[in-house]
Design a protein around this motif. Structure first.
Motif, PDB file in Angstrom:
ATOM      1  N   THR A  13       0.812  -1.219   0.000  1.00 49.73           N
ATOM      2  CA  THR A  13       0.000   0.000   0.000  1.00 49.73           C
ATOM      3  C   THR A  13       0.844   1.266   0.000  1.00 49.73           C
ATOM      4  OG1 THR A  13      -0.068   0.353   2.403  1.00 49.73           O
ATOM      5  CG2 THR A  13      -1.659  -1.212   1.485  1.00 49.73           C
ATOM      6  N   PHE A  14       0.182   2.334  -0.403  1.00 47.14           N
ATOM      7  CA  PHE A  14       0.577   3.700  -0.066  1.00 47.14           C
ATOM      8  C   PHE A  14      -0.583   4.265   0.747  1.00 47.14           C
ATOM      9  CE2 PHE A  14       2.988   3.280  -4.082  1.00 47.14           C
ATOM     10  CZ  PHE A  14       4.239   3.675  -3.643  1.00 47.14           C
ATOM     11  N   GLU A  83      -3.882   3.732  -1.526  1.00 50.03           N
ATOM     12  CA  GLU A  83      -3.737   2.872  -2.700  1.00 50.03           C
ATOM     13  C   GLU A  83      -3.375   1.478  -2.192  1.00 50.03           C
ATOM     14  OE1 GLU A  83      -0.676   4.522  -5.261  1.00 50.03           O
ATOM     15  OE2 GLU A  83      -1.199   6.556  -4.628  1.00 50.03           O
ATOM     16  N   VAL A  84      -4.099   0.461  -2.661  1.00 50.85           N
ATOM     17  CA  VAL A  84      -3.778  -0.924  -2.314  1.00 50.85           C
ATOM     18  C   VAL A  84      -3.564  -1.686  -3.617  1.00 50.85           C
ATOM     19  CG1 VAL A  84      -4.507  -3.030  -1.132  1.00 50.85           C
ATOM     20  CG2 VAL A  84      -5.223  -0.796  -0.234  1.00 50.85           C
ATOM     21  N   TYR A  85      -2.387  -2.279  -3.751  1.00 55.98           N
ATOM     22  CA  TYR A  85      -1.992  -2.974  -4.970  1.00 55.98           C
ATOM     23  C   TYR A  85      -2.251  -4.466  -4.847  1.00 55.98           C
ATOM     24  CZ  TYR A  85      -0.300   1.382  -6.573  1.00 55.98           C
ATOM     25  OH  TYR A  85      -0.274   2.683  -6.997  1.00 55.98           O
ATOM     26  N   GLU A  89       4.551  -6.353  -6.878  1.00 56.09           N
ATOM     27  CA  GLU A  89       5.299  -5.642  -7.925  1.00 56.09           C
ATOM     28  C   GLU A  89       4.554  -4.397  -8.424  1.00 56.09           C
ATOM     29  OE1 GLU A  89       3.409  -9.341  -9.895  1.00 56.09           O
ATOM     30  OE2 GLU A  89       4.414  -8.871  -8.001  1.00 56.09           O
ATOM     31  N   GLY A  90       3.290  -4.265  -8.066  1.00 53.17           N
ATOM     32  CA  GLY A  90       2.526  -3.072  -8.439  1.00 53.17           C
ATOM     33  C   GLY A  90       3.133  -1.798  -7.885  1.00 53.17           C
ATOM     34  N   ILE A  91       3.770  -1.893  -6.713  1.00 57.74           N
ATOM     35  CA  ILE A  91       4.418  -0.716  -6.111  1.00 57.74           C
ATOM     36  C   ILE A  91       5.520  -0.203  -7.037  1.00 57.74           C
ATOM     37  CG2 ILE A  91       5.929   0.048  -4.217  1.00 57.74           C
ATOM     38  CD1 ILE A  91       3.125  -0.105  -3.193  1.00 57.74           C
ATOM     39  N   GLY A  92       6.362  -1.105  -7.521  1.00 59.92           N
ATOM     40  CA  GLY A  92       7.440  -0.716  -8.431  1.00 59.92           C
ATOM     41  C   GLY A  92       6.910  -0.200  -9.757  1.00 59.92           C
ATOM     42  N   ASN A 121       4.969   1.492   0.525  1.00 60.70           N
ATOM     43  CA  ASN A 121       5.197   0.049   0.499  1.00 60.70           C
ATOM     44  C   ASN A 121       4.737  -0.575   1.820  1.00 60.70           C
ATOM     45  OD1 ASN A 121       5.913  -2.334  -0.785  1.00 60.70           O
ATOM     46  ND2 ASN A 121       8.042  -2.225  -0.148  1.00 60.70           N
ATOM     47  N   GLY A 122       3.594  -0.081   2.328  1.00 62.99           N
ATOM     48  CA  GLY A 122       3.017  -0.665   3.536  1.00 62.99           C
ATOM     49  C   GLY A 122       2.536  -2.073   3.267  1.00 62.99           C
ATOM     50  N   GLU A 123       2.459  -2.882   4.305  1.00 65.25           N
ATOM     51  CA  GLU A 123       1.987  -4.253   4.186  1.00 65.25           C
ATOM     52  C   GLU A 123       0.607  -4.367   4.828  1.00 65.25           C
ATOM     53  OE1 GLU A 123       3.147  -8.799   5.570  1.00 65.25           O
ATOM     54  OE2 GLU A 123       4.456  -7.128   6.122  1.00 65.25           O
ATOM     55  N   VAL A 124      -0.353  -4.903   4.071  1.00 69.84           N
ATOM     56  CA  VAL A 124      -1.679  -5.168   4.635  1.00 69.84           C
ATOM     57  C   VAL A 124      -1.525  -6.304   5.651  1.00 69.84           C
ATOM     58  CG1 VAL A 124      -4.028  -5.962   4.161  1.00 69.84           C
ATOM     59  CG2 VAL A 124      -2.885  -4.389   2.569  1.00 69.84           C
TER      60      VAL A 124
END
Length: 128
Positions: A13-14, A83-85, A89-92, A121-124
């Motif tokens: 996440t962001f 934002e939740v990916y 790799e969506g963060i990059g 780059n937070g972790e759910v």
């Protein structure tokens, strides 16, 4: 498969929390609006673009006492950009697209000036 999209623990996440005075709210929202346009152009809920589960921006006035709203507000506005990916790799992929975005400098200045909590780059760790 689609079922995997909903296994959210471990997704990245962001989450940005911003605080500003009401006087600056219009300027802040203008920059947030350009970021939203960038997100819509480069991201989607399906896998046709950089895939996100959620993208949303919220705002509220800051209360003097959250437990007793009758005490009124501070005169500040609070914003969250979330934002939740789907895939780590969506963060990059997002950062790569952001570096080519002409609004990146204004957005980074916004975060630097008004950012109170900046999760990158937070972790759910919990979800429904």
């Amino acid at each position: 498969g689609l079922g995997d999209v909903y296994k959210r623990q471990g997704q990245r996440t962001f989450n940005f929390g911003l605080k500003t005075t009401k006087d600056n709210a219009e300027q802040v929202e203008k920059i947030i609006s350009t970021h939203a346009a960038f997100m819509r152009e480069n991201h989607s809920l399906d896998d046709s673009k950089i895939q996100v589960i959620h993208y949303y921006v919220s705002k509220s006035e800051e209360f003097k006492n959250l437990a007793d709203p009758s005490e009124g507000t501070t005169g500040n506005m609070l914003y969250t950009i979330n934002e939740v990916y789907v895939h780590p790799e969506g963060i990059g992929q997002h950062m790569e697209a952001a570096m080519a975005w002409d609004g990146i400098q204004d957005f980074m200045e916004l975060l630097g000036t008004y950012g109170e909590v900046l999760v990158a780059n937070g972790e759910v760790i919990e979800t429904l």
